[in-house]
Motif scaffolding. Structure first.
Motif, PDB file in Angstrom:
ATOM      1  N   VAL A 108      47.446  35.619  37.019  1.00  0.00           N
ATOM      2  CA  VAL A 108      46.103  35.501  36.357  1.00  0.00           C
ATOM      3  C   VAL A 108      46.212  35.573  34.879  1.00  0.00           C
ATOM      4  CG1 VAL A 108      43.803  36.523  36.170  1.00  0.00           C
ATOM      5  CG2 VAL A 108      44.961  36.675  38.621  1.00  0.00           C
ATOM      6  N   ALA A 109      45.488  34.452  34.430  1.00  0.00           N
ATOM      7  CA  ALA A 109      45.493  34.196  32.973  1.00  0.00           C
ATOM      8  C   ALA A 109      44.436  34.267  32.166  1.00  0.00           C
ATOM      9  CB  ALA A 109      46.276  32.977  32.620  1.00  0.00           C
ATOM     10  N   PRO A 168      41.146  36.399  30.673  1.00  0.00           N
ATOM     11  CA  PRO A 168      40.588  37.824  30.297  1.00  0.00           C
ATOM     12  C   PRO A 168      39.248  38.298  31.240  1.00  0.00           C
ATOM     13  CG  PRO A 168      41.133  36.592  28.185  1.00  0.00           C
ATOM     14  CD  PRO A 168      41.260  35.607  29.473  1.00  0.00           C
ATOM     15  N   SER A 169      38.480  37.042  31.392  1.00  0.00           N
ATOM     16  CA  SER A 169      37.387  37.451  32.189  1.00  0.00           C
ATOM     17  C   SER A 169      37.562  38.083  33.538  1.00  0.00           C
ATOM     18  CB  SER A 169      36.505  36.133  32.421  1.00  0.00           C
ATOM     19  OG  SER A 169      37.263  35.211  33.074  1.00  0.00           O
ATOM     20  N   THR A 170      38.758  37.850  34.132  1.00  0.00           N
ATOM     21  CA  THR A 170      39.010  38.653  35.243  1.00  0.00           C
ATOM     22  C   THR A 170      39.048  40.223  35.139  1.00  0.00           C
ATOM     23  OG1 THR A 170      40.338  36.438  35.989  1.00  0.00           O
ATOM     24  CG2 THR A 170      40.569  38.591  37.232  1.00  0.00           C
ATOM     25  N   MET A 171      39.592  40.567  33.983  1.00  0.00           N
ATOM     26  CA  MET A 171      39.815  41.966  34.033  1.00  0.00           C
ATOM     27  C   MET A 171      38.416  42.573  33.471  1.00  0.00           C
ATOM     28  SD  MET A 171      43.167  42.326  31.832  1.00  0.00           S
ATOM     29  CE  MET A 171      43.411  40.672  31.428  1.00  0.00           C
ATOM     30  N   LEU A 182      39.831  50.881  44.578  1.00  0.00           N
ATOM     31  CA  LEU A 182      40.812  49.899  45.024  1.00  0.00           C
ATOM     32  C   LEU A 182      40.902  48.680  43.730  1.00  0.00           C
ATOM     33  CD1 LEU A 182      39.818  49.376  48.970  1.00  0.00           C
ATOM     34  CD2 LEU A 182      41.729  50.606  47.610  1.00  0.00           C
ATOM     35  N   ILE A 183      39.390  48.592  43.251  1.00  0.00           N
ATOM     36  CA  ILE A 183      39.474  47.454  42.199  1.00  0.00           C
ATOM     37  C   ILE A 183      40.112  48.212  40.943  1.00  0.00           C
ATOM     38  CG2 ILE A 183      37.764  46.537  40.605  1.00  0.00           C
ATOM     39  CD1 ILE A 183      35.559  46.536  42.723  1.00  0.00           C
ATOM     40  N   GLY A 184      40.226  49.507  40.580  1.00  0.00           N
ATOM     41  CA  GLY A 184      40.845  50.111  39.629  1.00  0.00           C
ATOM     42  C   GLY A 184      42.542  49.922  39.637  1.00  0.00           C
ATOM     43  N   ILE A 185      42.902  50.002  40.940  1.00  0.00           N
ATOM     44  CA  ILE A 185      44.357  49.751  41.142  1.00  0.00           C
ATOM     45  C   ILE A 185      44.709  48.056  40.762  1.00  0.00           C
ATOM     46  CG2 ILE A 185      46.228  49.303  42.951  1.00  0.00           C
ATOM     47  CD1 ILE A 185      44.773  51.673  44.356  1.00  0.00           C
ATOM     48  N   LEU A 237      46.381  44.361  33.884  1.00  0.00           N
ATOM     49  CA  LEU A 237      46.715  44.739  32.706  1.00  0.00           C
ATOM     50  C   LEU A 237      48.116  44.800  32.330  1.00  0.00           C
ATOM     51  CD1 LEU A 237      44.122  47.758  32.043  1.00  0.00           C
ATOM     52  CD2 LEU A 237      44.240  45.543  30.936  1.00  0.00           C
ATOM     53  N   GLU A 238      49.020  45.211  33.482  1.00  0.00           N
ATOM     54  CA  GLU A 238      50.411  45.220  33.380  1.00  0.00           C
ATOM     55  C   GLU A 238      50.965  43.680  33.463  1.00  0.00           C
ATOM     56  OE1 GLU A 238      52.874  47.413  33.289  1.00  0.00           O
ATOM     57  OE2 GLU A 238      51.321  48.829  32.675  1.00  0.00           O
TER      58      GLU A 238
END
Length: 348
Positions: free
Chosen positions: A110-111, A113-116, A308-311, A317-318
């Motif tokens: 995923v490239a 930033p909006s996904t995060m 789950l979303i947090g994982i 981020l990694e």
């Protein structure tokens, strides 16, 4: 002519109809993804935005139909636990599909930033729901809609806007070297359909998904009474997976055509749309505000979805491509945490 009460149908017929309706939703969701990808190619619209707005909005229609139907039948626990169950199960489906489609960790390709931003704001919404269930809710005088319910709807709308506009406002992007998207991944076939016809097919898919979702909610309520199960359990464990079927179809289709942003946008965008429409449940439910009728089961359901979303947020981020059993390490953790959370919910 009034619809027959599903609880009066033979159990085998109820189960058959329930499975058939689920199959229709799944197949329609798969077709919807390909059509929207063609729309993006024709119009130049951002695929993450399309995934959140249109895929998320349309695939949320079964949950919305269940919310309205179950609330009108006086089953608020069934209505809300369907939403919470779908929120957690959608993330689980993304993790499972990660192991079957492609050989790269889905969070490593995923490239945008909006996904995060979508992940972070979706977590906030679910934690807020758990908090409001703990505190309780009171109705707005003269309207009948709960204060907390209206607040959740407002925050969902704000989070949706922040996520949809984030890429234009973001001061950073993922480097091309950091985008590990395999060049050999397939893309969607170019369609010769005209743009108006594509939009018409998208609208048709939406209508079919909504109508089938309404049927599912009626059948789910009937099965709950036939099997003697609680509305909370049926909402999370039966209606949640059933109304998540369009998401399953769209996730598989999006990853097969190398569109991970659409997959994430659809999974997280569904939450924004579903919870933003919670006031509809309050409007048709004759009783106290829906939030005020909920308890520990719903608190844990909401926190499970946020975890789950947090994982996956950590995985985004990694942004690495470490895999186990052909799936990302974060996907493995999502599956394990979901199993633990579901076992705890069963104990409740």
């Amino acid at each position: 002519m009034p619809l027959p009460d599903p609880a009066t149908l033979p159990l085998w017929l109820s189960v058959t109809l329930f499975a058939a309706a689920g199959g229709v939703i799944w197949l329609t969701g798969s077709r919807l993804t390909v059509r929207l990808d063609s729309v993006a190619a024709r119009t130049g619209l951002d695929r993450a935005f399309l995934g959140m707005l249109l895929l998320g909005g349309i695939t949320a229609l079964p949950e919305v139909a269940t919310l309205i139907s179950a609330s009108s039948l006086g089953r608020p626990a069934l209505a809300v636990n369907n939403l919470l169950g779908a929120a957690a199960i959608n993330v689980l489906l993304l993790a499972i599909v990660d192991g079957f489609v492609g050989r790269s960790a889905v969070t490593g390709i995923v490239a945008q930033p909006s996904t995060m931003m979508m992940a972070a704001t979706a977590m906030i919404v679910l934690v807020l729901i758990a908090a409001t269930v703990t505190i309780g809710d009171v109705a707005i005088p003269g309207i009948g809609i709960g204060v907390a319910c209206a607040l959740i709807s407002l925050i969902c709308t704000l989070c949706f806007w922040m996520s949809a506009t984030h890429d234009r406002r973001s001061p950073w992007t993922v480097d091309e070297d950091g985008d590990k998207r395999p060049d050999t991944q397939p893309t969607a076939p170019v369609t010769e359909r005209s743009l108006p016809r594509l939009w018409l097919e998208v609208a048709g898919c939406g209508v079919l998904i909504f109508a089938t979702g309404f049927v599912l909610s009626r059948l789910g309520d009937g099965l709950a009474r036939q099997l003697g199960l609680t509305s909370a359990a049926v909402g999370f464990a039966l209606m949640g997976p059933a109304t998540a079927l369009p998401e399953l179809g769209t996730i598989i289709a999006a990853l097969r055509i190398n569109r991970p942003e659409m997959a994430f946008g659809q999974v997280l965008g569904t939450n924004f749309v579903s919870f933003a429409l919670l006031p509809l449940g309050d409007a048709v439910y004759r009783g106290a505000p829906i939030i005020a009728t909920l308890g520990r089961f719903e608190q844990l359901s909401a926190l499970l979805g946020a975890t789950l979303i947090g994982i996956f947020m950590v995985g985004l981020l990694e942004h690495r491509d470490r895999t186990v059993l052909r799936m990302g390490i974060d996907s493995v953790l999502v599956i394990l945490v979901f199993i633990a959370g579901a076992a705890t919910l069963i104990q409740l």
